[in-house]
Enzyme design. Structure first.
Site, PDB file in Angstrom:
ATOM      1  N   HIS A   1     -17.459  -9.854  55.791  1.00  0.00           N
ATOM      2  CA  HIS A   1     -18.924  -9.879  55.824  1.00  0.00           C
ATOM      3  C   HIS A   1     -19.472  -9.917  57.249  1.00  0.00           C
ATOM      4  O   HIS A   1     -20.640  -9.604  57.476  1.00  0.00           O
ATOM      5  CB  HIS A   1     -19.464 -11.056  54.993  1.00  0.00           C
ATOM      6  CG  HIS A   1     -19.316 -12.403  55.628  1.00  0.00           C
ATOM      7  ND1 HIS A   1     -18.322 -13.285  55.294  1.00  0.00           N
ATOM      8  CD2 HIS A   1     -20.056 -13.039  56.561  1.00  0.00           C
ATOM      9  CE1 HIS A   1     -18.454 -14.399  55.990  1.00  0.00           C
ATOM     10  NE2 HIS A   1     -19.502 -14.274  56.768  1.00  0.00           N
TER      11      HIS A   1
ATOM     12  N   SER B   1     -18.087 -17.892  60.934  1.00  0.00           N
ATOM     13  CA  SER B   1     -17.406 -16.968  60.041  1.00  0.00           C
ATOM     14  C   SER B   1     -16.338 -16.174  60.769  1.00  0.00           C
ATOM     15  O   SER B   1     -16.598 -15.568  61.815  1.00  0.00           O
ATOM     16  CB  SER B   1     -18.398 -15.982  59.437  1.00  0.00           C
ATOM     17  OG  SER B   1     -19.012 -16.516  58.311  1.00  0.00           O
TER      18      SER B   1
ATOM     19  N   ASP C   1     -12.700 -10.934  51.548  1.00  0.00           N
ATOM     20  CA  ASP C   1     -13.530 -11.192  52.725  1.00  0.00           C
ATOM     21  C   ASP C   1     -12.703 -11.217  54.006  1.00  0.00           C
ATOM     22  O   ASP C   1     -12.936 -12.034  54.890  1.00  0.00           O
ATOM     23  CB  ASP C   1     -14.312 -12.499  52.570  1.00  0.00           C
ATOM     24  CG  ASP C   1     -15.517 -12.560  53.507  1.00  0.00           C
ATOM     25  OD1 ASP C   1     -15.946 -11.502  53.983  1.00  0.00           O
ATOM     26  OD2 ASP C   1     -16.012 -13.675  53.765  1.00  0.00           O
TER      27      ASP C   1
END
Length: 510
Positions: free
Chosen positions: A157, A260, A187
């Site tokens: 993402h 992230s 992911d």
């Protein structure tokens, strides 16, 4: 990812947030003290005797001390291998004209087509009010170098829809990165920069993690490079409400948008996870963060490097949790396993004779405790693998074998497999489906629920639902329902179809 130019109010009361763009937080130092208590033991002489000298006091027990780990060496060794990932993307918006009275209402953040987006907000700028136009956006994430020739791991993402990806090292050098491959289902994304002799992290094994173990995160929350936070492993094998097969590591490490794709280290300085998501009411860290196990990421990286794409195995079932009511209904000794609510036509599950109402208790000898254990185990397999399942059906265990398919392959349309069911003293008014109702709904058997009262209504059964089975036994008449319910002691499991969805609903019997 985080939109650096604008912020958007969060519209949900409780949301799961993709941690793509930062946390400003410093790991606090906690001192743990235990006071020492000196316990004196004395002898009391009888009244009739002369007083004697008191017994000497017992030696004090040594104080219990808890030493906190020193993470400085881990940071010194691995910090240079953690990178900042800056992404530029272009998004098309066609917001149209706001409805009357909505001019000042907050805008909904755009959603993605990857499996996380139904549950995780992204930090995007507000939509345009009229017309379709390209809107450039900028976001930040983290990553870590796994090969000295410039191979980098991060989250899918973080680089989704990226037009340009820039990787910045701790020595302030910047490189344009290529996305070698990306897998939204787990992911995971793999990047490549043209550089040599780079520092690399050491990879560990997430299966060796223990709950309560200290862990450390390094990343770029809100663009603050090489921010260090620490905490403990809160749980393993967490299933989140998305379409992924990832058994997440839950921690209380402070992770925020921008973390992230950053690494999660154990106390030996080994990467055991990739920070990906947080659970939050505010969009910021609130004590619940989730990391993708490095063992999962390694499998994805190997496929991307070798073939440029990722394949996933598929069994072809929809499962639910087995709670105590379901355990009572299906006469299970404990509320464990994955309850099959739907079997996809033509799937490996259908070919293996799995049925709605079955409870999968083991896969290849490994226990299925929570329903999320099943997709995690299937996700660790490859298309073409044969799996053996211990299945609870009709009060006994049977063994079934399936050959897993490729999740990307479209299955042949073999028609819908329907498990009909019925009811009795549950507060339901039932009738058979009419021919035109069967044609319109595509349901070949079952009973239409015209009214719902009492226990069934309290459990969530609604008029218009179609009752397909009771305790896993198909029913086409009220008599069949009565027969099954009469043999149930505490509760019954009703399989209903509501629209295009099938779901088991447990109903307790008074």
């Amino acid at each position: 990812m985080q939109d650096q130019s604008k912020t958007r109010p969060t519209l949900r009361r409780v949301i799961l947030v993709l941690a793509a763009a930062g946390v400003l937080g410093a790991a606090g130092t906690v001192a743990v003290h235990q006071s020492n208590a000196a316990v004196a033991a004395c002898a009391v002489a009888p009244m009739a005797q002369a007083a004697t000298a008191a017994a000497p006091a017992a030696p004090a027990a040594p104080a219990a001390t808890i030493a906190l780990p020193d993470f400085s060496q881990i940071v010194e060794r691995n910090g240079p291998a953690v990178v900042n990932v800056s992404v530029t993307s272009v998004t098309k918006f066609d917001a149209g004209i706001p409805e009357l009275g909505q001019e000042n209402a907050p805008h909904a953040a755009p959603f993605s087509d990857d499996p996380f987006f139904e549950f995780f907000r992204r930090f995007q700028g507000p939509q345009q009010r009229r017309g379709e136009r390209d809107i450039p956006s900028h976001g930040l994430g983290s990553g870590f170098i796994v090969s000295s020739n410039g191979v980098i791991m991060t989250n899918a993402h973080v680089v989704r829809d990226a037009k340009e990806v820039i990787v910045k090292l701790t020595d302030r050098r910047e490189f344009r990165a290529r996305v070698l491959g990306s897998d939204p289902k787990t992911d995971i994304a793999i990047l490549k920069i043209d550089a040599r002799n780079l520092p690399v992290v050491r990879l560990g094994h997430s299966n060796d993690l223990k709950v309560g173990e200290w862990v450390l995160a390094i990343g770029s929350p809100y663009g603050f490079d090489n921010t260090v936070t620490a905490g403990v492993v809160s749980a393993k094998g967490r299933s989140l409400p998305d379409d992924s097969n990832v058994p997440f590591i839950q921690t209380d490490v402070a992770v925020n948008p921008g973390n992230s794709g950053g690494p999660l280290f154990n106390v030996r300085g080994e990467v055991i996870g990739i920070n990906a998501q947080i659970y939050s009411q505010t969009g910021g860290f609130q004590g619940l963060s989730f990391a993708i196990p490095i063992d999962v990421a390694n499998r994805i990286e190997e496929q991307i490097i070798r073939t440029g794409k990722v394949t996933h195995a598929k069994l072809g079932v929809t499962v639910q949790e087995v709670n105590q009511s379901f355990a009572d209904s299906f006469k299970l000794a404990s509320p464990e396993g994955a309850l099959v609510s739907n079997v996809e036509a033509g799937s490996p599950a259908a070919k293996a004779d799995l049925k709605a109402g079955d409870v999968i208790r083991k896969l290849n000898g490994k226990n299925i405790v929570a329903s999320g254990d099943l997709p995690a185990l299937i996700g660790a397999a490859a298309p073409g693998d044969r799996v053996t399942m211990d299945v609870w059906r009709d009060g006994k265990t049977i063994t079934l074998t399936a050959t897993l398919a490729n999740a990307a392959d479209k299955l042949a349309d073999a028609g819908k497999e329907i498990a009909p069911t019925s009811k009795v003293n549950l507060g339901l008014a039932l009738r058979p489906l009419q021919a035109d109702e069967k044609r319109a709904s595509g349901i070949s058997s079952g009973l239409l629920i015209e009214e719902a009262h009492g226990a069934a209504a309290n459990a969530g059964v609604q008029p218009g639902d179609v009752l397909l089975s009771v305790n896993g036994k198909p029913v086409n008449s009220v008599g069949e329902v009565r027969n099954v319910v009469s043999k149930s002691a505490k509760s019954v499991a009703l399989l209903i179809q509501r629209g295009s969805d099938k779901i088991f609903i447990p109903v307790r019997l008074s």
